[in-house]
Each structure stands twice: as structure tokens, then as C-alpha cells.
Motif scaffolding. Structure first.
Motif, PDB file in Angstrom:
ATOM      1  N   SER A 188      -7.756  -2.083   2.089  1.00  0.00           N
ATOM      2  CA  SER A 188      -6.289  -2.168   1.522  1.00  0.00           C
ATOM      3  C   SER A 188      -5.882  -3.148   0.421  1.00  0.00           C
ATOM      4  O   SER A 188      -5.279  -2.744  -0.484  1.00  0.00           O
ATOM      5  CB  SER A 188      -5.460  -2.360   2.650  1.00  0.00           C
ATOM      6  N   GLY A 189      -6.367  -4.333   0.757  1.00  0.00           N
ATOM      7  CA  GLY A 189      -5.922  -5.528  -0.391  1.00  0.00           C
ATOM      8  C   GLY A 189      -6.673  -5.128  -1.845  1.00  0.00           C
ATOM      9  O   GLY A 189      -6.075  -5.307  -2.666  1.00  0.00           O
ATOM     10  N   ALA A 215      -4.252 -14.403  -0.017  1.00  0.00           N
ATOM     11  CA  ALA A 215      -4.917 -14.175   1.084  1.00  0.00           C
ATOM     12  C   ALA A 215      -6.405 -13.696   0.969  1.00  0.00           C
ATOM     13  O   ALA A 215      -7.178 -13.774   2.025  1.00  0.00           O
ATOM     14  CB  ALA A 215      -4.338 -12.983   2.039  1.00  0.00           C
ATOM     15  N   ARG A 216      -6.580 -13.476  -0.281  1.00  0.00           N
ATOM     16  CA  ARG A 216      -8.342 -12.818  -0.555  1.00  0.00           C
ATOM     17  C   ARG A 216      -9.019 -14.109  -0.677  1.00  0.00           C
ATOM     18  O   ARG A 216      -8.746 -15.036  -1.071  1.00  0.00           O
ATOM     19  CB  ARG A 216      -8.076 -12.085  -1.890  1.00  0.00           C
ATOM     20  N   ASP A 219       0.740  -1.148  -0.099  1.00  0.00           N
ATOM     21  CA  ASP A 219       0.173   0.086   0.197  1.00  0.00           C
ATOM     22  C   ASP A 219       0.865   1.155   0.002  1.00  0.00           C
ATOM     23  O   ASP A 219       0.522   2.287  -0.541  1.00  0.00           O
ATOM     24  CB  ASP A 219      -1.200   0.002   1.252  1.00  0.00           C
ATOM     25  N   HIS A 220       2.140   1.022   0.688  1.00  0.00           N
ATOM     26  CA  HIS A 220       3.017   2.496   0.577  1.00  0.00           C
ATOM     27  C   HIS A 220       3.502   2.553  -0.739  1.00  0.00           C
ATOM     28  O   HIS A 220       3.423   3.551  -1.177  1.00  0.00           O
ATOM     29  CB  HIS A 220       4.122   2.151   1.417  1.00  0.00           C
ATOM     30  N   PHE A 221       4.000   1.490  -1.321  1.00  0.00           N
ATOM     31  CA  PHE A 221       4.731   1.421  -2.844  1.00  0.00           C
ATOM     32  C   PHE A 221       2.997   1.994  -3.824  1.00  0.00           C
ATOM     33  O   PHE A 221       3.663   2.680  -4.864  1.00  0.00           O
ATOM     34  CB  PHE A 221       4.976   0.211  -3.257  1.00  0.00           C
ATOM     35  N   ARG A 254      -7.453  -2.114  -3.091  1.00  0.00           N
ATOM     36  CA  ARG A 254      -6.937  -1.213  -3.626  1.00  0.00           C
ATOM     37  C   ARG A 254      -5.551  -1.456  -4.236  1.00  0.00           C
ATOM     38  O   ARG A 254      -5.093  -0.979  -5.471  1.00  0.00           O
ATOM     39  CB  ARG A 254      -6.913   0.107  -3.110  1.00  0.00           C
ATOM     40  N   VAL A 255      -4.976  -2.070  -3.461  1.00  0.00           N
ATOM     41  CA  VAL A 255      -3.349  -2.526  -3.833  1.00  0.00           C
ATOM     42  C   VAL A 255      -3.660  -3.563  -5.364  1.00  0.00           C
ATOM     43  O   VAL A 255      -2.889  -3.248  -6.180  1.00  0.00           O
ATOM     44  CB  VAL A 255      -2.877  -3.482  -2.852  1.00  0.00           C
ATOM     45  N   LEU A 256      -4.310  -4.493  -5.083  1.00  0.00           N
ATOM     46  CA  LEU A 256      -4.588  -5.384  -6.285  1.00  0.00           C
ATOM     47  C   LEU A 256      -5.198  -4.475  -7.572  1.00  0.00           C
ATOM     48  O   LEU A 256      -4.763  -4.924  -8.620  1.00  0.00           O
ATOM     49  CB  LEU A 256      -5.539  -6.693  -6.081  1.00  0.00           C
ATOM     50  N   ASP A 257      -6.023  -3.827  -7.341  1.00  0.00           N
ATOM     51  CA  ASP A 257      -6.724  -2.689  -8.554  1.00  0.00           C
ATOM     52  C   ASP A 257      -5.567  -2.119  -9.043  1.00  0.00           C
ATOM     53  O   ASP A 257      -5.440  -2.036 -10.295  1.00  0.00           O
ATOM     54  CB  ASP A 257      -7.687  -1.751  -7.816  1.00  0.00           C
TER      55      ASP A 257
END
Length: 325
Positions: A313-314, A278-279, A251-253, A316-319
């Protein structure tokens, strides 16, 4: 990736989470998510935490630990966790939840903390930071958010970066090797400073060197053996606190890449694979655990239950990864 059912579930949440769902997952215009964000200071988690601020500007009477904390008592024992109720933790939460800085400026929080709050380490003044990388990173992030002068703390990160590119909170005990935890938290502070001010050549170079430290290790691998650095890399828990995980790092990156206008670094692929694995089949992520320690109130579910915060978080990271890589 967000289904109608999961959207309904995510939107049925505290304003602190809902506005981020509207902005990051649904792509709502600023007038929509901005209206929800304003409510954070007057409803739910944000309002509750604001109501707990002391007249002297602090929370729980202390900078990093509550006043009177017994460093030799049961709360300080190994495995007991630490209290999450003092000033720094409260400011971190309010900032991450999206409370408008003007709310705290109206309470003279910067001035009151300058007058009344001292770090437990060497009784140092609050906005001057101390020797711990993570504490200094949060001081920078909270300082630039509220408008405090934290220039000296920002410069500290440039001066204390280790030769391998990152940081370690145990440098003061002689450590010369960077830590995943310390490096990520330091990067978050530097990124917050850069978003707010544009940064300097030196701070931008320090951020990129710290990011390179993590990227060379794929966000979770030992450089020497290629094995996972520890079992906690894919144990996701909200609030993140100071704890490292590949989701916290990714999420930082994502935020850094959006600022820099760059695509995801391919060296993150295996770490993204852990996030994806983990999803759950219904599109959610489960809370791995609650970090032990005293809190004002719980803001997420117990271990084993679907977490709206981790799902935000998960997702938006994967999107981000899937749309830009």
C-alpha cells in the motif's frame, strides 16, 4: 522505488498479495497478474477462508458478529476489539484479496445470504443494509462485486450525508458532525459502486462531497485548529478493517483519481509526508499493531515487524503521488 531485494521479498507471498504486487508495483501485463489472481480461490488465504463458509452462505453464523456473540461479555468490553470472523468481514477480505465473484456466485452466496442472513440490528435483511454507514458501505461494495441488488443501500448514502459533506455511523444517536472513519468507509462503498456501474449524478456528487470533507482537512487535521485529529492517523495496521489512517485514505484517493483520470490533490501533501516518513530505510513499512479481536487466522505480521501488505500500500501510494503530482 521497488528494489530487487524488496521485489523478491514481496513476491514471496500469498497469491492474494502477490498479484497486486505484480499489477501495481511491477506493471506486469494482465495475463501475468491475472494468472496469479486466479490462484487466490484455490491457494493460501483465499482458499482457507472460502473453506470456512457455512452451508447457509454465512461465516461464523452471523452477518456482522458471529452467532451467539455476547454483547455484554468480555469480547464486547472496551479495548477487547470485536470478532472479525462473521460474514461481512469474510466477504470484505475475499473481495479485497481478489477472489473472482464467480466462485461465490457458484455457491449461491447472494441467494443464501438473502434467505438466511439478518443484521444484528433490528433483524434487517442482509442485502438491504441497516443504519451504520460502515456496514452499509461494505454491503454496497460486496453487493456490486457479487451482483446483489443494493440500489436501496446506495441511495441511503445520498440521503444520509451530513451537512459538512461526510458521514458518521453515530448519526442514529444524533451526531451531526462527520467522522473520518465513517466518511472514508462510506467513500470506499460509493467508489466500488461507481467502478461497477458508473454511478449516478447523485452518488458521484456524494462521493466528491465526502472526499472534499477529508481534503479540506488534509486527510488528518482538525478544521478548527489545524492539529491532528487523533494519534491514530499515522498508525498503520493491516488488515485496515474499519480503522482510519492517512495510508488507508491515501490509497482510496489513489484509486479514485485513477478512475477519474485526475492528478493527486495537492492538499494531500502533508498526509503523504506522514506515509513517506513511516517508510523504513530498507523500503518497508512496519506493522503498528494488530487490531484486537477474534480472527480465523492471521494474514500479516505481529506489531513491529515489516509488513508486506503495508509495504504494498505504501509503495503504490508514493509511486502514484511521485509520478503524477
Amino acid at each position: 522505488m521497488v528494489t530487487t531485494a524488496s521485489t523478491t521479498w514481496l513476491l514471496d507471498s500469498d497469491p492474494a498479495l502477490r498479484w497486486q504486487v505484480e499489477r501495481d508495483l511491477l506493471g506486469e501485463p494482465p495475463e501475468v497478474w491475472g494468472a496469479t489472481r486466479v490462484r487466490v480461490a484455490t491457494e493460501g488465504f483465499g482458499a482457507r477462508l472460502l473453506a470456512l463458509q457455512d452451508p447457509d452462505g454465512q461465516w461464523a453464523g452471523g452477518a456482522f458478529f458471529p452467532t451467539g456473540f455476547d454483547f455484554n461479555g468480555p469480547e464486547a468490553a472496551e479495548g477487547a476489539g470485536q470478532p472479525w470472523t462473521a460474514t461481512t468481514w469474510a466477504l470484505n477480505a475475499l473481495r479485497e484479496w481478489g477472489v473472482d465473484a464467480e466462485v461465490l456466485r457458484g455457491r449461491r452466496t447472494v441467494e443464501l445470504l438473502a434467505e438466511n442472513s439478518r443484521w444484528e440490528y433490528d433483524d434487517l435483511p442482509y442485502w438491504g443494509g441497516e443504519v451504520d454507514c460502515c456496514i452499509n458501505a461494505w454491503t454496497v461494495a460486496n453487493g456490486v462485486w457479487l451482483g446483489a441488488d443494493v440500489t436501496g443501500v446506495v441511495d441511503w448514502f445520498v440521503e444520509h450525508r451530513l451537512s459538512d459533506g461526510g458521514w458518521n455511523c453515530e448519526w442514529v444517536e444524533g451526531s451531526t458532525r462527520s467522522s473520518f472513519h465513517s466518511t472514508l468507509n462510506s467513500l470506499k462503498g460509493l467508489l466500488a459502486h461507481e467502478v461497477a456501474t458508473g454511478g449516478t449524478d447523485a452518488t458521484r456528487a456524494a462521493r466528491r462531497a465526502g472526499e472534499e470533507y477529508l481534503l479540506r482537512r488534509g486527510l488528518f487535521l482538525r478544521l478548527s485548529t489545524g492539529e491532528p485529529v487523533a494519534p491514530w492517523v499515522d498508525r498503520f495496521a493491516y488488515p485496515f478493517r474499519w480503522f482510519y489512517s492517512v495510508l488507508n485514505a491515501a490509497d482510496h484517493f489513489r484509486e479514485a483519481a485513477l478512475l477519474d483520470g485526475t492528478p493527486p490533490d495537492p492538499r494531500m501533501a502533508d498526509a503523504i509526508g506522514l506515509v513517506r516518513a513511516a517508510r523504513q530505510p530498507d523500503g518497508t513499512w512496519l506493522q503498528a499493531r494488530r487490531h484486537p479481536g477474534r480472527v480465523w487466522f492471521e494474514v500479516d505480521v505481529p506489531a513491529g515487524e515489516p509488513s508486506k501488505w503495508l509495504t504494498l500500500s505504501g509503495t503504490r501510494v508514493l509511486d502514484w503521488w511521485d509520478s503524477r503530482s
